[in-house]
Design an enzyme around this catalytic site. Structure first.
Site, mmCIF file in Angstrom:
data_model
loop_
_atom_site.group_PDB
_atom_site.id
_atom_site.type_symbol
_atom_site.label_atom_id
_atom_site.label_comp_id
_atom_site.label_asym_id
_atom_site.label_seq_id
_atom_site.Cartn_x
_atom_site.Cartn_y
_atom_site.Cartn_z
ATOM 1 N N SER A 154 -4.337 -6.398 -0.181
ATOM 2 C CA SER A 154 -4.098 -6.531 -1.471
ATOM 3 C C SER A 154 -3.452 -8.072 -0.825
ATOM 4 O O SER A 154 -3.119 -8.206 0.177
ATOM 5 C CB SER A 154 -2.263 -5.657 -1.146
ATOM 6 O OG SER A 154 -1.784 -6.029 -2.745
ATOM 7 N N TYR B 149 4.614 -0.176 1.925
ATOM 8 C CA TYR B 149 3.705 -0.326 1.444
ATOM 9 C C TYR B 149 2.421 -1.660 1.493
ATOM 10 O O TYR B 149 1.864 -1.017 2.246
ATOM 11 C CB TYR B 149 3.114 0.017 -0.153
ATOM 12 C CG TYR B 149 1.922 -0.859 -0.833
ATOM 13 C CD1 TYR B 149 0.914 0.226 -0.947
ATOM 14 C CD2 TYR B 149 1.494 -1.670 -1.854
ATOM 15 C CE1 TYR B 149 -0.271 -0.004 -1.380
ATOM 16 C CE2 TYR B 149 0.595 -1.675 -1.839
ATOM 17 C CZ TYR B 149 -0.778 -1.358 -1.913
ATOM 18 O OH TYR B 149 -1.683 -1.775 -2.729
ATOM 19 N N LYS C 246 -1.014 -1.878 4.480
ATOM 20 C CA LYS C 246 -2.121 -2.691 4.355
ATOM 21 C C LYS C 246 -1.944 -3.901 5.398
ATOM 22 O O LYS C 246 -3.125 -4.027 5.951
ATOM 23 C CB LYS C 246 -1.617 -3.449 2.607
ATOM 24 C CG LYS C 246 -1.999 -2.419 1.712
ATOM 25 C CD LYS C 246 -3.466 -2.307 0.785
ATOM 26 C CE LYS C 246 -3.400 -0.340 0.800
ATOM 27 N NZ LYS C 246 -4.619 0.269 0.823
HETATM 28 N N1 LIG Z 1 -4.112 -1.053 -8.018
HETATM 29 C C1 LIG Z 1 -4.106 -2.053 -7.494
HETATM 30 O O1 LIG Z 1 -2.969 -2.710 -8.135
HETATM 31 C C2 LIG Z 1 -3.996 -2.592 -6.426
HETATM 32 C C3 LIG Z 1 -3.600 -4.039 -5.599
HETATM 33 C C4 LIG Z 1 -4.421 -4.039 -4.198
HETATM 34 C C5 LIG Z 1 -4.806 -2.807 -3.551
HETATM 35 N N2 LIG Z 1 -4.623 -2.171 -3.725
HETATM 36 C C6 LIG Z 1 -5.297 -1.173 -3.108
HETATM 37 O O2 LIG Z 1 -6.639 -0.533 -3.954
HETATM 38 C C7 LIG Z 1 -7.441 0.987 -2.999
HETATM 39 C C8 LIG Z 1 -6.933 2.008 -4.717
HETATM 40 O O3 LIG Z 1 -5.900 1.659 -5.169
HETATM 41 P P1 LIG Z 1 -6.143 2.360 -7.574
HETATM 42 O O4 LIG Z 1 -5.043 1.467 -8.016
HETATM 43 O O5 LIG Z 1 -7.330 2.863 -7.837
HETATM 44 O O6 LIG Z 1 -5.294 3.719 -6.663
HETATM 45 P P2 LIG Z 1 -5.288 5.149 -6.995
HETATM 46 O O7 LIG Z 1 -4.033 5.907 -6.663
HETATM 47 O O8 LIG Z 1 -5.809 5.058 -8.986
HETATM 48 O O9 LIG Z 1 -6.648 5.659 -6.245
HETATM 49 C C9 LIG Z 1 -6.342 5.676 -4.883
HETATM 50 C C10 LIG Z 1 -7.021 7.520 -4.686
HETATM 51 O O10 LIG Z 1 -7.174 7.899 -3.266
HETATM 52 C C11 LIG Z 1 -6.337 8.966 -3.257
HETATM 53 N N3 LIG Z 1 -6.047 9.514 -2.106
HETATM 54 C C12 LIG Z 1 -4.528 9.519 -1.490
HETATM 55 N N4 LIG Z 1 -4.555 9.377 -0.863
HETATM 56 C C13 LIG Z 1 -5.080 9.682 0.119
HETATM 57 C C14 LIG Z 1 -5.606 10.966 1.313
HETATM 58 N N5 LIG Z 1 -4.672 10.115 1.882
HETATM 59 N N6 LIG Z 1 -6.564 11.450 1.483
HETATM 60 C C15 LIG Z 1 -7.899 11.082 0.659
HETATM 61 N N7 LIG Z 1 -7.201 11.224 -1.129
HETATM 62 C C16 LIG Z 1 -6.179 10.260 -1.493
HETATM 63 C C17 LIG Z 1 -5.502 9.430 -4.944
HETATM 64 O O11 LIG Z 1 -5.642 10.955 -5.209
HETATM 65 C C18 LIG Z 1 -6.955 8.595 -5.644
HETATM 66 O O12 LIG Z 1 -7.807 9.321 -6.372
HETATM 67 C C19 LIG Z 1 -5.550 1.318 -2.802
HETATM 68 O O13 LIG Z 1 -5.965 1.604 -0.755
HETATM 69 C C20 LIG Z 1 -4.347 0.512 -2.903
HETATM 70 O O14 LIG Z 1 -3.401 -0.014 -2.145
HETATM 71 C C21 LIG Z 1 -4.416 -1.744 -5.339
#
Ligand SMILES: NC(=O)c1ccc[n+]([C@@H]2O[C@H](COP(=O)([O-])OP(=O)(O)OC[C@H]3O[C@@H](n4cnc5c(N)ncnc54)[C@H](O)[C@@H]3O)[C@@H](O)[C@H]2O)c1
Length: 364
Positions: free
Chosen positions: A146, A172, A176
């Site tokens: 991120s 958080y 990362k």
């Molecule tokens: N959406 C954003 O704004 C954003 C920005 C920067 C980085 N990210 C990163 O991108 C990734 C995906 O984000 P997203 O928005 O799709 O989030 P999300 O919560 O929609 O998806 C994450 C998925 O991981 C699963 N999960 C969580 N912990 C778990 C575990 N211990 N074991 C197995 N499954 C697990 C959840 O059930 C979910 O389906 C994350 O790592 C997040 O930190 C997201």
């Protein structure tokens, strides 16, 4: 040992952790859409902590719908990535070639209240995943990082050489950053590792079909789903956190990127693994290079949806910064990738998803 059938190597598999979630589900869709035949299998592992499954179904809704959209099958395992035994079984069942690692907890505010849960899930989970990869001889990893790792910008646009880890305000964001540091150490210790850390700016939008999209549980933490829920009447008004930032209209400016562009960035990143001599840890921004303010987003969404978006200015939110946007030069150079979707696309696609699915994946 890699699994084989009658001595013949099975179809290579891409293991996607957290693939039922927002960014993961769109990336899985793009991977399947780009595939003409059966070049690889998609294997998703997810503990469903932030993904919805209808009663009586084996697969979460997002994956069921992707199978319909693409007419292809996804292998799904409900497991927590901290469960090394369950994860090992997946590596023993499929011929995993590389891993795209989305699984994490991601609510910034919640992470301040529950730091141990966040460090355990995000750092513990990532370590268990990488240990399991090493055990099965899999060394290609794409990681969801991120722009949070940059902290308060010392210069803009944010290029990958900008310092990371300074002044991070939430567990958080730190998780990362720490994961990236662990990956750097790991790739120094063993040259077999090929790790690409994609630093996302602000993913928004939905698949152009409007059938999958972001479905946050409870009150959304991010701007776009909040606006969309106000537009559809689920929430009464948008709370704007501060209008006294040093930005043109005083509200915070962010680099929003369409989730389908982001997904395409992962497909392009995977191609780097095939480049001769490619190894080590590489951080690459995925953004558009352009920032929009909260009020510009509200105006664009109003235009796309034809709905009024009532909003109220309240005080600044702790830990928020005034402006961030990405330097996109490295992603152009290394991946041959650039974001092509406009702000109008981001709003129109979000609205298509939200208006077709006012309650997200839940039908009622
Ligand atoms: N959406 C954003 O704004 C954003 C920005 C920067 C980085 N990210 C990163 O991108 C990734 C995906 O984000 P997203 O928005 O799709 O989030 P999300 O919560 O929609 O998806 C994450 C998925 O991981 C699963 N999960 C969580 N912990 C778990 C575990 N211990 N074991 C197995 N499954 C697990 C959840 O059930 C979910 O389906 C994350 O790592 C997040 O930190 C997201």
């Amino acid at each position: 040992m890699k699994p084989t059938e009658n001595g013949i190597t099975m179809t290579p598999a891409i293991l996607v952790t957290g693939g039922a979630g927002y960014v993961g589900s769109h990336t899985v869709t793009t991977l399947l859409e780009r595939q003409s035949g059966q070049e690889f299998e998609i294997v998703v592992v997810d503990n469903l902590s932030n993904a919805y499954r209808s009663e009586g179904q084996k697969k979460p809704e997002s994956l069921r719908i992707i199978e319909e959209i693409t007419n292809k099958t996804i292998h799904f395992y409900e497991l927590d990535i901290r469960d090394a035994d369950a994860l090992s079984k997946v590596f023993e069942t499929h011929n995993v070639e590389c891993v795209i690692h989305f699984a994490a907890l991601k609510a910034v505010g919640e992470s301040v209240e529950k730091p141990l849960e966040y460090y355990q899930a995000n750092i513990g989970g990532t370590c268990t995943l990488m240990e399991t990869m090493r055990k099965y001889g899999v060394f290609k990893l794409i990681y969801s990082s991120s722009c949070t790792v940059y902290g308060e910008p010392e210069r803009l646009p944010l290029d990958e050489g900008h310092p990371t880890g300074r002044g991070l305000t939430s567990p958080y964001g730190k998780s990362k950053y720490f994961c990236e540091e662990i990956m750097k150490d790991l790739s120094i210790s063993d040259k077999k590792w090929k790790i690409i850390s994609l630093r996302y700016f602000n993913p928004v939008g939905a698949h152009r079909s409007g059938r999958i999209g972001e479905d946050p549980a409870g009150i959304p933490n991010n701007l776009m789903p909040f606006i969309a829920q106000v537009a559809v009447g689920r929430l009464s008004e948008l709370k704007v956190f501060g209008n006294d930032y040093p930005t043109p209209d005083g509200t915070g400016v962010r680099d929003y990127i369409h989730v389908e562009d982001l997904a395409e960035g992962h497909v392009k990143a995977m191609k780097l693994f095939q480049q001769p001599g490619f190894s080590g840890f590489h951080a690459i921004n995925l953004g558009t290079g352009t920032g929009y303010s909260v009020l510009e987003m509200v105006a664009a969404f109003k235009a796309a949806s034809g709905k009024d978006i009532p909003y109220r200015i309240i005080g600044r939110r702790a830990g928020d910064i005034a402006t961030n946007y990405s330097d996109v030069a490295l992603s152009h150079k290394l991946l041959g990738w650039r974001a092509v979707k406009t702000l109008e696309d981001m709003c129109a696609d979000t609205w298509r998803w939200q208006s077709k699915n006012p309650n997200g994946f839940k039908t009622s």
